[in-house]
Design a protein around this motif. Structure first.
Motif: not given
Lengths: 653, 670
Positions: A210-214, A220-222, A452-457
């Motif tokens: 589950f990834l959250a945008s910053q 980042a991980l949620a 949100c779905v194409i970015s890296d951490a």
């Protein structure tokens, strides 16, 4: 696959739940097939702007209890009726603690943990439900903050407590205190929200990360976003800019100005070989010290109202917003907006928009301009055209200002447009800016979600060192090297903690340098390992020359702060681009036309559907391209092509 | 383009050009005055010198920048020429001190001058008696540095070496000056390029029409604001206190006359020019340094007021020749900013009687500079902190705590950065106790206290005015507080500085600066009790002060207002308020100064003032005003009539008796 829903402010996770249901129903995808869940949320920003966060108590160094009120003094505006921003923590919830660390780490007054605990208990008794701690010089010498946090954790178990250095260890006590306070303030709501979404994902069987945008344009991980919720601020514009960069770059355009024209505002960011970051961003009244995508905003968008002020036609800053909205939308709005001008001029057609959300009523749009037309003694078409020109000039002024701040001119950059009104206004703005090329991505209204779905951490680390690297002898490299090694250790530890494998990690190292005596610094990239001080200062001189127009190879140089950005490559979907429904290259997209008014002339423009345009399709304006959630207007004088990534790329004919 | 969008479209374009010029200067200039205090601007002006394009990032004062005298004197301008000057004497006071270098470039299009581009910044040093060229102690213009009369710095694109060197030869910072002037030149050239593009696109006639329309729009907007004021003449006098104790406070008097949609300001009665660097050289013109208060008024009354000089068309100004506001050539002018700000507040004092957007006076500031020895034997100078005062209250808003709206673009220095750069330990940087009570209270001042960690430091503190006279309050609001400085407070060696210029410090010495707090608006007894409760909660005042100064009784440990008790206290207190018909409360110190009575009386009053607790000050001020209403008695006392003096002294002892009776209790309200 796209689903678009209205937000549900009372229980924001409800819209997410509903969206997932619809998405799976319409696509036939099952939860087990979802490899990861990327998510952007404005819960943190809204909590801050609407001031609905936790009651925070703040501990500061004795003698500095009013730092949130004094801030940096600047209030701008220049109106005698202006006020300073209301502090996030009221004065009665701020306590000075006797302790003093000097700039070099010498303890002038030791910290008394008992005193800290008494103060914290006092604050809790006064209603605080979270504590922030900010002591002087903790950016480099965090021992007193650490001791205070430990004392509070021990003495009041379960009370959330954050130290400023833990949130962002950089020099400038006010900005750092604000960061700690914001984190404490929005923390409970944001972590509660992510917990609710995570629980729902588990319940329906989505097991992937589950990834959250910053705000830094990465994800980042949620769990990380829950622990440091401040990283989610500004994530909307940042995510859009990150997606814009990915798309522009994949089409081979590396110097663009990205303009997101929405309902109430226009966001502008420069993408010159990469995303630009700022450590002086603002969210509402507050400075944001963490590196944040550098986006500036002007109050002109599709909903901006047209009005007459002492005989002069104005557009904005007042906006009809989503409610009542443009007159053409028939949702109660009667006043003329920029969107109504597009409708009157034929750039937006009548009938239902692609996503089915509204019906456009041209007669209502025309009606809304009648009063202005009467006052100005002009026809409705003329007034609408004037409204578009005024809006273009306001957007031009903002883009020009942003370019000038970086020593550029708008015409040297390609124009990338997105947002609801960006594709409609983009080519008109390009004429103002002198842009040679206009890029409209395949899904202009969905770039934030796409980000949100194409970015890296991604995460940043910083260490303020303040050490001279020129005019100080050759031993000066050692403190720089050891600080970078320290940052690398911390960054690797963080990656381990997040579960990012060694082979997906990359680290970028940089340094803020300045000539000794300067009050501002420049961030320059460093190679690792740092070869020689000479390389580092040489890069700085060159960058200084480029940015400020002059450099001084003989002046002493110091490193203020060392920076490390950690990236972890994540799996991401292939961008499908345009999906042709029934056409081949060069096929006739249809013969539907609409009467438009452009530069005072009436013409018939071909109206096509974006989904009918396959990669390789090419045509000349005037043409209207309708799609899911927006309309692209290509005026005469422009030639466009759909490229392999599905982007519509226009050049002057 | 149609006429009905011409003005707005071109307004946006002109602003964009001005912004590009200003940002270019901000980016490439060397001077700390540009980077830190925004002492620069750029823009576009007509052949008559009216500014029609102004940057959004510059302080609005320079909207009134007036190049018309220079434009008129340079008759043979060619394309590619740039004129430069720092001479207020021969440029019609385009600038008001020598550090400000102004450049002007004619904008040619198809062989004709269409308009002009200008840019200025504050040079680091222009020679003269002291480093940096500015010292309040300079007594004449000759001590303040070199002057370069308007001359061509570029002739048809070629640098004129003689003019260029004139700005460097006698400077202590020739390289910085050259670099900074180059930054201005680059900005002008950029502005020229953009302007030509605009002229090519729209044509000279449309541009000229847009300029006229823009200035006329500004004029209409300003006239609408002025026209809404009640016609009449509004009078006020404020004072500038200067560094040199031998020079008495200098009055700044203004009579503001609202006549239809026009506004005239007559500064008759203002003090004569002085042998110190506070004078304004304005050549009797409507100078922007004289009307900063009007610009702020117009922009505050209507936040959509455009940033062009059309808004100044309805304004006329008269200044007596030889006064501090219209000094003769030769007067020292370097440190004139304090007079600019005081003139601004004098205008607030006058026009504020006709408009409710203008605030009470703000507390004064100190810009604290420190010179410290460097390890290599040299010294370095740094701005430690701008210790700014609290803002005056507005008719319906409190003043801003710790922030002075008059210098809203000044940034402070983070304590962490300060301690890293300079050998000091900051003990405190916070709001200072004390505030002016009122229906809307004044903004609180700031306390900045530091200790030097090495021997051989020197502190220089500039711009301290309102040390004795208080920032005035309005409509029954209390006056604010003076700015103060102590050396080694709380020790046996404590010393209070009435004036401070340069102080030598040893290791371990401590200096405490407390800036002034702003005046209040409206009577304290009319303040919403809930606001008083919040102030107690936020530690602006104690529960006891809430009772004594505001007549508000709190209950439940400050959680709640005791409505009944409050109503009773306030009713009693209102009954004993001494009425005053003066809209300004200027403080006892100034009353004492203004009345000019013999020493017996003033000594008696001084003794009384020494006994007054802060919360009773406005009682004393009003009682004395009441006493002074006996005009025959006062006139007789002034010429030495001992009976009259004795009668006044009796009045004074009555006030004293009332004061002591009321002190510490909630009775005897004022």
């Amino acid at each position: 696959m796209v689903e678009k829903l209205l937000s549900t402010p009372d229980r924001p996770e409800a819209a997410v739940e509903q969206g997932l249901v619809q998405l799976m129903r319409h696509s036939g995808i099952t939860p087990k097939k979802i490899r990861f869940f990327g998510h952007g949320s404005t819960v943190g920003t809204n909590t801050l702007i609407e001031r609905t966060g936790a009651k925070v108590g703040l501990l500061v160094t004795d003698g500095f209890e009013d730092l949130l009120v004094l801030g940096r003094l600047v209030i701008g505006a220049g109106s005698l009726q202006a006020d300073g921003p209301r502090a996030l923590v009221p004065r009665q919830l701020v306590r000075g603690v006797r302790e003093r660390m000097l700039a070099d780490g010498t303890v002038r007054d030791p910290l008394d943990q008992e005193e800290v605990l008494t103060a914290a208990r006092d604050l809790v008794a006064a209603g605080a439900s979270a504590i922030a701690v900010c002591f002087l010089h903790s950016y480099r010498h965090p021992r007193h903050e650490d001791l205070a946090v430990a004392a509070i954790r021990r003495g009041v178990p379960g009370l959330p407590v954050w130290s400023s250095a833990q949130i962002w260890p950089e020099i400038r006590e006010y900005e750092r205190a604000v960061a700690a306070c914001i984190n404490a303030y929005i923390g409970p709501r944001v972590s509660g929200y992510y917990a609710a979404v995570a629980a729902h994902l588990r319940a329906i069987g989505i097991d992937g990360p589950f990834l959250a945008s910053q705000g830094n344009g990465g994800v980042a991980l949620a769990s990380e976003a829950s622990a440091r919720p401040i990283i989610t601020l500004q994530s909307g514009p940042a995510s859009g800019a990150a997606a814009a960069w990915q798309i522009a770059q994949s089409s081979g355009y590396e110097r663009v100005v990205a303009v997101d024209i929405g309902g109430t505002s226009t966001d502008v960011t420069i993408l010159d070989g990469g995303i630009r970051f700022s450590t002086e961003a603002k969210v509402g009244d507050f400075p944001l010290m963490l590196p944040t995508v550098d986006v500036s905003s002007v109050g002109a968008g599709g909903g901006s109202l047209a009005w007459i002020d002492s005989g002069v036609l104005k557009v904005g800053p007042k906006s009809a917003g989503a409610h009542p909205g443009a007159a053409a939308y028939g949702r109660g709005g009667e006043l003329p907006t920029l969107t109504d001008a597009y409708v009157v001029l034929g750039y937006i057609g009548e009938g239902t928009l692609g996503d089915g959300s509204v019906r456009v009523d041209r007669a209502a749009a025309e009606r809304s301009f009648m009063e202005l037309a009467k006052q100005l003694g002009a026809s409705i078409d003329e007034v609408a055209a004037s409204v578009v020109r005024v809006a273009s000039s306001a957007m031009f002024a903002e883009v020009s200002r942003l370019c000038a701040a970086h020593g550029m001119t708008p015409g040297e950059l390609d124009l990338f447009v997105y947002g609801g009104a960006g594709p409609t206004h983009g080519f008109l703005l390009a004429d103002e800016l002198g842009s040679r090329r206009v890029i409209v991505p395949a899904t202009p209204g969905l770039l934030c979600a796409l980000g949100c779905v194409i970015s890296d951490a991604r995460t940043e680390f910083a260490k303020t060192v303040n050490t001279r690297v020129r005019g100080a002898g050759s031993s000066a490299l050692a403190p720089v090297t050891s600080a970078i090694e320290e940052l690398l250790r911390v960054a690797n530890g963080w990656c381990d903690e997040q579960g990012f494998a060694n082979d997906v990690r990359t680290f970028d190292v940089g340094a803020d340098l300045r000539y000794v005596g300067q009050s501002y610094s420049l961030t320059v990239p460093l190679g690792w390992p740092v070869a020689t001080l000479h390389d580092m200062t040489g890069t700085f001189d060159a960058q200084h020359q480029k940015t400020f127009g002059h450099a001084d190879q003989s002046a002493s140089v110091e490193v203020v702060t060392l920076r490390l950005t950690a990236h972890a490559r994540l799996p991401k979907p292939q961008l499908a681009g345009a999906q042709p429904r029934a056409s081949s290259d060069g096929a006739d997209p249809g013969s539907r036309t609409r009467r438009i008014t452009f530069e005072g002339q009436v013409a018939d423009a071909l109206v096509v559907s974006r989904s009918d345009l396959a990669p390789g399709f090419s045509a000349a304006g005037p043409m209207i391209i309708e799609q899911y959630d927006t309309t692209v207007f290509v005026p005469r004088g422009w030639q466009f092509t759909i490229d392999r990534a599905g982007s519509l790329v226009g050049v002057r004919a | 383009m149609r006429s009905h969008d011409l003005v707005e479209v071109l307004g946006n374009r002109f602003r964009a050009i001005a912004d590009e010029m200003a940002l270019s200067i901000h980016r490439t200039a060397f001077s700390v005055y540009v980077k830190e205090t925004r002492d620069f601007a750029a823009g576009l002006c007509t052949k008559d010198g009216e500014v029609f394009g102004f940057p959004s990032i510059a302080p609005p004062m320079m909207l009134g920048s007036d190049a018309s005298v220079v434009i008129g004197s340079m008759r043979d301008l060619q394309a590619g020429d740039i004129v430069a000057t720092n001479d207020p004497v021969s440029s019609g006071a385009w600038m008001t001190h020598l550090n400000d270098v102004h450049l002007l470039k004619p904008l040619f299009h198809r062989g004709e001058i269409q308009f002009y581009l200008w840019a200025f910044l504050h040079l680091s040093d222009v020679g003269g008696r002291v480093p940096g060229s500015i010292s309040a102690a300079n007594r004449s213009l000759d001590e303040e540095g070199f002057r370069v009369a308007p001359a061509k710095l570029y002739r048809a694109g070629e640098l004129d070496i003689a003019t260029s060197e004139a700005f460097q030869r006698e400077s202590r910072t020739p390289d910085l000056n050259r670099g900074d002037i180059n930054a201005l030149v680059a900005a002008l050239n950029k502005g020229e390029q953009r302007s030509v593009e605009l002229l090519d696109r729209y044509g000279a006639a449309a541009i000229a029409g847009g300029v006229d329309g823009l200035l006329a729009y500004g004029e209409r907007k300003a006239r609408a604001v002025i026209g809404a004021l009640k016609p009449g003449t509004y009078i006020f006098t404020d004072y500038v206190e200067v560094q040199d104790p031998s020079i008495p406070p200098v009055p700044i008097s203004v009579a503001a006359t609202v006549d239809g949609s026009s506004l005239s300001l007559d500064f008759e009665g203002s003090g004569s020019q002085i042998p110190a660097a506070y004078n304004l050289m304005t050549h009797g013109r409507r100078h922007s340094d004289l009307i900063y208060g009007v610009i702020n008024f117009l922009r505050s009354a209507d936040p959509t007021m455009p940033a062009n000089a059309g808004i100044l068309r309805p304004v006329t100004v008269r200044t007596p020749e030889g006064s501090i506001l219209n000094a003769r050539a030769g007067a020292a002018i370097g440190a004139r900013m304090g007079v600019v700000v005081r003139t601004m507040e004098a205008i607030y004092g006058a026009l504020g009687q006709a408009s409710d957007v203008l605030p009470a006076a703000s507390g004064d500031r100190s810009l604290v500079f420190l010179t410290a020895p460097e390890p290599d034997g040299g010294t370095r100078v740094s701005l430690l902190q701008p210790v700014v005062g609290g803002s005056g209250a507005r008719a319906r808003r409190d003043g801003i705590d710790g922030i002075d709206a008059a210098v809203a673009w000044l940034r402070n220095v983070p304590t962490e950065a300060l301690e890293l750069e300079m050998p000091v330990l900051v003990h405190s940087y916070r709001l200072a106790p004390g505030h002016a009570a009122g229906e809307f209270r004044g903004g609180r001042g700031t306390e900045f206290e530091f200790e030097t960690l090495v021997d051989g430091c020197r502190v220089i503190a500039r711009n301290r005015s309102r040390r004795v006279f208080r920032p005035w309050g309005r409509d029954g609001g209390e006056p604010g507080g003076p700015s103060r400085v102590w050396l080694n407070p709380g020790t046996g060696e404590e010393r209070y500085y009435e004036v401070i210029d340069i102080v030598e410090l040893r290791r371990g010495d401590t200096l405490r600066f407390v800036s002034g707090y702003g005046g209040a608006f409206g009577p304290p007894l009319e303040r919403d009790p809930l606001r008083v409760r919040d102030d107690v909660r936020e530690r602006v005042l104690s529960a006891a002060s809430a009772r004594q100064r505001y007549g508000v009784e709190l209950a439940d440990h400050g959680a709640r207002v005791d409505q009944a008790a409050t109503a009773t206290i306030r009713a009693v207190a209102r009954g004993s308020v001494v009425a005053s018909d003066d809209p300004h409360s200027v403080g006892i110190e100034r009353l004492l100064h203004d009345v000019g009575l013999p020493p017996e009386f003033t000594q008696g009053l001084r003794r009384l003032v020494a006994e007054v607790p802060e919360w009773r000050e406005s009682f004393v001020e009003r009682s004395i005003r009441f006493l002074f209403r006996r005009e025959e008695l006062v006139s007789a006392a002034k010429v030495g009539d001992q009976v009259a003096v004795a009668e006044l002294l009796r009045g004074l002892s009555e006030i004293r008796a009332n004061l002591l009776e009321g002190s510490g209790t909630a009775t005897g309200w004022h």
